[in-house]
Design a protein around this motif. Structure first.
Motif, short mmCIF file in Angstrom:
data_model
loop_
_atom_site.label_atom_id
_atom_site.label_comp_id
_atom_site.label_asym_id
_atom_site.label_seq_id
_atom_site.Cartn_x
_atom_site.Cartn_y
_atom_site.Cartn_z
N TRP A 213 11.04 35.40 29.50
CA TRP A 213 12.32 35.16 30.17
C TRP A 213 13.48 35.63 29.30
O TRP A 213 13.48 35.41 28.08
CB TRP A 213 12.53 33.68 30.51
N SER A 214 14.46 36.27 29.93
CA SER A 214 15.74 36.52 29.23
C SER A 214 16.83 36.64 30.29
O SER A 214 16.57 37.07 31.42
CB SER A 214 15.68 37.77 28.35
N GLU A 215 18.02 36.26 29.90
CA GLU A 215 19.17 36.34 30.82
C GLU A 215 19.37 37.79 31.26
O GLU A 215 19.64 38.07 32.42
CB GLU A 215 20.43 35.80 30.09
N GLU A 218 16.83 38.79 33.90
CA GLU A 218 17.15 38.16 35.19
C GLU A 218 18.35 38.85 35.83
O GLU A 218 18.34 39.15 37.03
CB GLU A 218 17.46 36.67 34.97
N GLN A 243 10.50 35.26 36.62
CA GLN A 243 11.48 34.99 35.55
C GLN A 243 12.02 33.57 35.65
O GLN A 243 12.17 32.88 34.65
CB GLN A 243 12.63 36.02 35.63
N ARG A 244 12.30 33.12 36.88
CA ARG A 244 12.87 31.76 37.04
C ARG A 244 11.84 30.70 36.67
O ARG A 244 12.17 29.69 36.07
CB ARG A 244 13.38 31.57 38.47
N LYS A 246 9.60 31.02 34.40
CA LYS A 246 9.55 30.98 32.93
C LYS A 246 10.79 30.28 32.37
O LYS A 246 10.70 29.56 31.39
CB LYS A 246 9.43 32.40 32.36
N ARG A 247 11.94 30.49 33.01
CA ARG A 247 13.18 29.82 32.54
C ARG A 247 13.00 28.30 32.69
O ARG A 247 13.27 27.54 31.76
CB ARG A 247 14.38 30.29 33.35
N ARG A 248 12.47 27.87 33.85
CA ARG A 248 12.27 26.42 34.07
C ARG A 248 11.30 25.86 33.04
O ARG A 248 11.51 24.79 32.50
CB ARG A 248 11.76 26.17 35.50
#
Ligand code: B12
Ligand code: SF4
Ligand code: SF4
Length: 254
Positions: A213-215, A218, A243-244, A246-248
């Protein structure tokens, strides 16, 4: 600069060299360019055996080479076929294949092979293979890279085979930012060009979905959501969902 054309040119040079020695001959050169049984011919010509990864393997050169043929009406003595096979108890290629495409020794299920999924397939990449594709966005060589015979491979001296535009180290993000014109310009003469810009974005979207994940990843995916192709949008949505997730997971673990 497409490898088929370049190698056929080299074979035509060989034919002209033969003509200089023996006089005019009829000939035609092939390199992955017609329904020619290239691996079967190579084995019959004594060049190597079929590895468990289905590649034509030479004991002194591995398999990281293309096969090319010069059909000719020149009567030549027959070569002896390659006898035996040298894989032994090794099965590293089968274990390494990310999608499990090598279903039996020497048998590849093309529908599961990343080479097919990223280069030959026109429609959507089946979801069951997307995670396993990792960051492979144009073909795959894993079943060759793990092969012990690959250590005998020598780098080619052909300048046209050298990486261009830093494609051997470019990040998926920088490639995903290319517009269509940049894609056409930077892949001119390369086999990558034949998949076209739409499938290029499709493949990159899958690769980015599989990235940590990375901003930035995304944001790049979100920016492609309005892209005017159902195929691209569906893959971008899939990648954004990964990606979301992984962010969560990152938030939950912190
Ligand atoms: C279709 C195809 C694919 C398909 C299917 C591959 C497969 N393994 O079946 C896909 C798109 C998946 C693919 C992927 C790749 N391919 Co491809 N592909 C071809 C192509 C165009 C046709 C092959 C074919 O189906 N022929 C028809 C069938 C009937 O013949 P065959 O597969 O050669 O099998 C015959 C014999 O070899 C023998 N045989 C083969 N296996 C077995 C097993 C047993 C048990 C027995 C008894 C006999 C036997 O019997 C068959 C009938 O006579 C050839 C070019 C060509 N014209 O041959 C390149 C070719 C095979 N590919 C090549 C390459 C480089 C690749 C990739 C590495 C590309 C990449 N980097 O992404 C991957 C590797 C995947 C892999 N592990 O095989 C090279 C292989 C070079 C080499 N050293 O062997 C070729 C020869 C192109 C070239 N001119 O260099 N490929
Ligand atoms: S090229 Fe990649 S996906 Fe295809 S059989 Fe080899 S390791 Fe598997
Ligand atoms: S990795 Fe092992 S089994 Fe696979 S082709 Fe190479 S030697 Fe054969």
């Amino acid at each position: 600069r497409d490898y088929h054309k370049l190698m056929r040119k080299r074979l035509a040079t060989l034919a002209r060299w033969i003509e200089a020695e023996v006089g005019p001959i009829g000939y035609r050169a092939f390199v992955d360019s017609a329904p020619v049984m290239e691996r079967a011919l190579a084995r019959k010509a004594g060049l190597g055996w079929f590895g468990k990864n289905a590649m034509l393997l030479n004991p002194k050169a591995g398999s990281l080479f293309f096969l090319g043929e010069l059909y000719t009406d020149l009567p030549l003595p027959m070569d002896d076929p390659f006898e035996g096979e040298h894989c032994g108890s090794c099965s590293a290629c089968r274990t390494a294949c990310p999608t499990g495409a090598i279903v039996e020794d020497r048998v590849v299920d093309a529908r599961a092979c990343i080479s097919y999924l990223t280069i030959e397939l026109f429609g959507a990449i089946p979801e069951r293979y997307r995670k396993a594709m990792g960051n492979r966005v144009f073909g795959c060589d894993d079943c060759q890279l793990v092969c012990p015979y690959t250590r005998f491979t020598r780098a080619t001296q052909e300048a046209d085979f050298a990486p261009r535009h830093d494609l051997d180290r470019a990040s998926l993000l920088s490639l995903f930012a290319w517009g269509e014109e940049e894609f056409l310009e930077k892949t001119a003469g390369s086999p990558i060009r034949r998949i076209g810009y739409e499938r290029w974005l499709r493949n990159l979207a899958v690769g980015l979905g599989n990235a940590p994940w990375s901003e930035a990843v995304e944001a790049a995916l979100r920016a492609r959501l309005p892209y005017p192709s159902d195929l691209v949008r569906e893959h971008v949505r899939w990648a954004l969902a990964r990606q979301r997730e992984k962010r969560r997971a990152l938030i939950a673990s912190s």
